[in-house]
Design a protein around this motif. Sequence first.
Motif, PDB file in Angstrom:
ATOM      1  N   TYR A  36       0.835  -1.197   0.000  1.00  0.00           N
ATOM      2  CA  TYR A  36       0.000   0.000   0.000  1.00  0.00           C
ATOM      3  C   TYR A  36       0.873   1.251   0.000  1.00  0.00           C
ATOM      4  O   TYR A  36       2.044   1.236   0.368  1.00  0.00           O
ATOM      5  N   ALA A  83      -4.978   6.897  -1.647  1.00  0.00           N
ATOM      6  CA  ALA A  83      -4.831   5.580  -1.022  1.00  0.00           C
ATOM      7  C   ALA A  83      -4.704   4.559  -2.143  1.00  0.00           C
ATOM      8  O   ALA A  83      -5.592   4.438  -2.989  1.00  0.00           O
ATOM      9  N   GLU A  84      -3.599   3.839  -2.164  1.00  0.00           N
ATOM     10  CA  GLU A  84      -3.284   2.950  -3.289  1.00  0.00           C
ATOM     11  C   GLU A  84      -2.883   1.569  -2.785  1.00  0.00           C
ATOM     12  O   GLU A  84      -2.133   1.440  -1.810  1.00  0.00           O
ATOM     13  N   SER A 139      -0.766  12.353   1.457  1.00  0.00           N
ATOM     14  CA  SER A 139      -1.680  13.355   2.002  1.00  0.00           C
ATOM     15  C   SER A 139      -0.998  14.715   1.968  1.00  0.00           C
ATOM     16  O   SER A 139       0.130  14.854   2.448  1.00  0.00           O
ATOM     17  N   VAL A 168       0.115   5.669   0.782  1.00  0.00           N
ATOM     18  CA  VAL A 168      -0.805   6.749   1.132  1.00  0.00           C
ATOM     19  C   VAL A 168      -0.062   8.077   1.011  1.00  0.00           C
ATOM     20  O   VAL A 168       1.042   8.230   1.543  1.00  0.00           O
TER      21      VAL A 168
END
Length: 508
Positions: A438, A466-467, A442, A440
């Motif tokens: 994953y 979010a990947e 921001s 993320v």
Amino acid sequence: MRNVLSIILIMCGSLAASGQQRSLTDSLHYRAELQTTLSTGDHTPLWLNANKYGLSSLKTANGYLRGAVARPLSADDGRKWGIGYGVDMAVAAGFTSTLVMQQVYVEGRWLKGTLTVGAKEYPMELKNQELSSGSQTLGINARPVPQVRIALPEYWTIPGTRNWLALKGHIAYGKTTDDNWQKDFVSPQNRYTEGTFYHSKAGYLKIGPSKFTAELGLEMACQFGGKSYYELSRDDWQWISNEGGLKSMIHAFVPGGGEVNETTYENASGNQLGSWIVRLNYEADTWEGSFYLDHFFEDQSAMFMLDYDGYGDGAEWNTKKDNKYLLYDFKDMMLGWELKLKQCDWLKNIVVEYLYSKYQSGPVYHDRTQTISDHIGGNDNYYNHHIFTGWQHWGQVMGNPLYRSPLYNDDGSIRVADNRFVAWHLGISGKICEPLNYRVLSTYQTGLGTYNDPFTSKQYNFSLLAELSWQLKAGWSVRGALAMDSGKLLGDNFGAQISIAKSGIFAK
């Protein structure tokens, strides 16, 4: 691009004839990818579009089918010399062009040095490729510029320093490919360019073989040559032919000369810019930590935070008389912190960045005159230029994407409309289980516009990504991502992106 393809074919044929065909086809990699992006709002969210080497789109529905074949230089690691090449292209929908020749290049290596001809994606230096918001000078946000590039790509230890000093860097000259896009995008009373040349250079010094190391770098770039157009009225275009030839190449490498439309007050020829970069690293048994700084500059005064201000009075208003200098504040910078955890799979990497670009040597630019001899070199107007269309290629800035790219403009101007901002950025990544990773991102940003065209009030933006990525068997991989923007700076956008890829090595 055609010339580069011809070089590849000629090289393949000549080496095959000399009995070295096996080395040319050994380690030949392939990759095929299908990507689709769907969004609501005005645009594709920031982190579904940015830092993808320009192979992306702001349109709410877009996608591509991409195929690439490449032979890396690493295939010849056991030899003094090496040969590599690659072709990477995409058929796209909702992009600035339907057929995208993303990478076409051929390269050679002798010992540690390399020569590359063509368009190739180059990673950022001294920053995390997946989690950083991006380098301020040589970023990964725009399409590659076709170029001739001489490089020392990996650190080379200087003999006699007991492994304490090492160098790497590059010098490149190229030419941008977005002339037709500029003509289609620009509206009356705005500027565009044709035939713009590109130059970049960088050098990095690494100190220390111990657990603590320091890396010092200087990145510089320039747009020069070609023609700059400005429409006075409908179909009435005024244009100037910028400095060209060998002299312009020299002035791009060593800033000097002046623009062709300048007389008394001469700045360096071309759109010159760059960054000082410092990175401090410490490696422990279970973790690695780094702190880095990226100070961007648009001219010599911001580069050294110092400007000459000792001109005389009256008839000597343009004569250097006194040993007097103006010292600028050290405000504009990117500060970053990176932490790598070696024994924690679910949280492997953390990046925190703070960006400040509001100062730009102050709001006032004043050249000495007969009545006021003081010289103040402010209003640097980052990523913009009064002759060239600024630090962009195909509408995407070639540095950090938090400087809002011209593609966002709805007035037909090719300029960065928000270059004075403050931003905080957080990136984390890890592994949920063996095939599932994953990421993320921001970002919170406060934008003020530019000194010449400020926003009437502060504009804010919050962007989130979010990947998840799955690494499957036989070279298959799947990546899915959700992202959003919220705020007046980029608009309220929500989007999803999915990519399916197959990669591997061709059988002998």
